[in-house]
Design an enzyme around this catalytic site. Structure first.
Site, PDB file in Angstrom:
ATOM      1  N   ARG A  76      31.903-127.910  71.168  1.00 32.05           N
ATOM      2  CA  ARG A  76      31.288-128.679  69.927  1.00 32.05           C
ATOM      3  C   ARG A  76      29.906-129.122  70.211  1.00 32.05           C
ATOM      4  NH1 ARG A  76      32.925-134.321  67.956  1.00 32.05           N
ATOM      5  NH2 ARG A  76      32.904-134.471  65.745  1.00 32.05           N
TER       6      ARG A  76
ATOM      7  N   ILE B  40      29.089-133.693  61.305  1.00 33.54           N
ATOM      8  CA  ILE B  40      29.816-132.822  61.660  1.00 33.54           C
ATOM      9  C   ILE B  40      31.243-133.606  61.882  1.00 33.54           C
ATOM     10  CG2 ILE B  40      29.273-133.485  64.010  1.00 33.54           C
ATOM     11  CD1 ILE B  40      30.390-130.757  65.002  1.00 33.54           C
ATOM     12  N   SER B  41      32.409-133.072  60.993  1.00 31.25           N
ATOM     13  CA  SER B  41      33.464-133.662  60.946  1.00 31.25           C
ATOM     14  C   SER B  41      34.514-134.095  62.227  1.00 31.25           C
ATOM     15  CB  SER B  41      34.500-132.875  59.811  1.00 31.25           C
ATOM     16  OG  SER B  41      33.948-132.682  58.645  1.00 31.25           O
ATOM     17  N   GLN B  42      35.100-135.168  62.048  1.00 35.21           N
ATOM     18  CA  GLN B  42      35.889-135.514  63.287  1.00 35.21           C
ATOM     19  C   GLN B  42      36.683-134.442  63.611  1.00 35.21           C
ATOM     20  OE1 GLN B  42      38.690-138.421  61.831  1.00 35.21           O
ATOM     21  NE2 GLN B  42      39.602-138.907  64.150  1.00 35.21           N
ATOM     22  N   PRO B  43      37.037-134.104  64.805  1.00 38.24           N
ATOM     23  CA  PRO B  43      37.824-133.089  65.314  1.00 38.24           C
ATOM     24  C   PRO B  43      39.374-133.047  64.859  1.00 38.24           C
ATOM     25  CG  PRO B  43      36.552-133.732  67.149  1.00 38.24           C
ATOM     26  CD  PRO B  43      36.326-134.611  66.083  1.00 38.24           C
TER      27      PRO B  43
END
Length: 208
Positions: free
Chosen positions: A32, A58-61
């Site tokens: 990431r 960038i989205s939360q995992p």
């Protein structure tokens, strides 16, 4: 060598209900930190969204994992991603299916993502600079469509590009957004609300 940060994140995702082992293996394989600015590298494996510039994130995992799991992918799935962004979600998808098509409206982000994905030796991806509301008609229909920004309503053009038996996952709404799953069955669309979320808006048009 085992990366403790990665394993900690994967453990959190399992605790949050993520069960697809192929997906978790893909998330373990994709670094990431490769998709974020150096200033945020120390937060690369925090379970949180991070800014990537130009008003995007960038989205939360967890959200990446949840949306991907809802797509119910198999190796031969034809996948369309709307909102390439950093390229992180794209890379996860590329580990799970034979080919991914991804559309990004911001030219700079599309170029940066394309470069990052190439450096990771991921070549089963086609990217395009364009209006995500319109999808990618010439490459459809698709077995799965994932939208990483929130339209106020489900775009009709994307529904039309979903193949019979296909699944689309996207956030829908303005102030109040909900993760939504759309399934095409026998010419009809079955729409399910999954959970409350917060995404940047899906803006119409394209930006040079």
């Amino acid at each position: 060598m085992v990366d403790v940060r990665t394993q900690t994140l994967l453990a959190q995702l399992r605790q949050q209900g993520i069960r697809d082992e192929r997906l978790l293996q893909a998330m373990e394989a994709v670094p990431r930190e490769h998709f974020i600015d150096e200033a945020f590298e120390h937060k690369a494996y925090d379970n949180t969204a991070l800014p990537i510039g130009l008003g995007q994130t960038i989205s939360q995992p967890y959200i990446v994992a949840r949306m991907t799991e809802l797509l119910a992918l198999w190796p031969e799935s034809r996948v369309l991603e709307i909102g390439t962004g950093s390229g992180y979600q794209t890379a996860i998808l590329a580990h799970l299916v034979k080919h991914v098509c991804s559309v990004e409206r911001i030219k700079k982000l599309q170029w940066q993502a394309k470069r990052r994905l190439k450096l990771l030796d991921l070549h089963n991806i086609s990217t395009r600079h364009g209006d995500g509301w319109q999808g990618w008609l010439s490459r459809g229909p698709f077995d799965a469509i994932i939208v990483t920004a929130a339209p106020p309503e489900i775009p009709q053009a994307l529904m039309a590009q979903l193949d019979e038996g296909g699944v689309m996952v996207l956030p829908v709404g303005d102030e109040q957004q909900h993760l939504t799953r759309v399934r095409r069955k026998g010419g009809e669309f079955v729409v399910d609300t999954v959970e409350a979320v917060r995404f940047v808006p899906l803006v119409k048009g394209e930006l040079a």
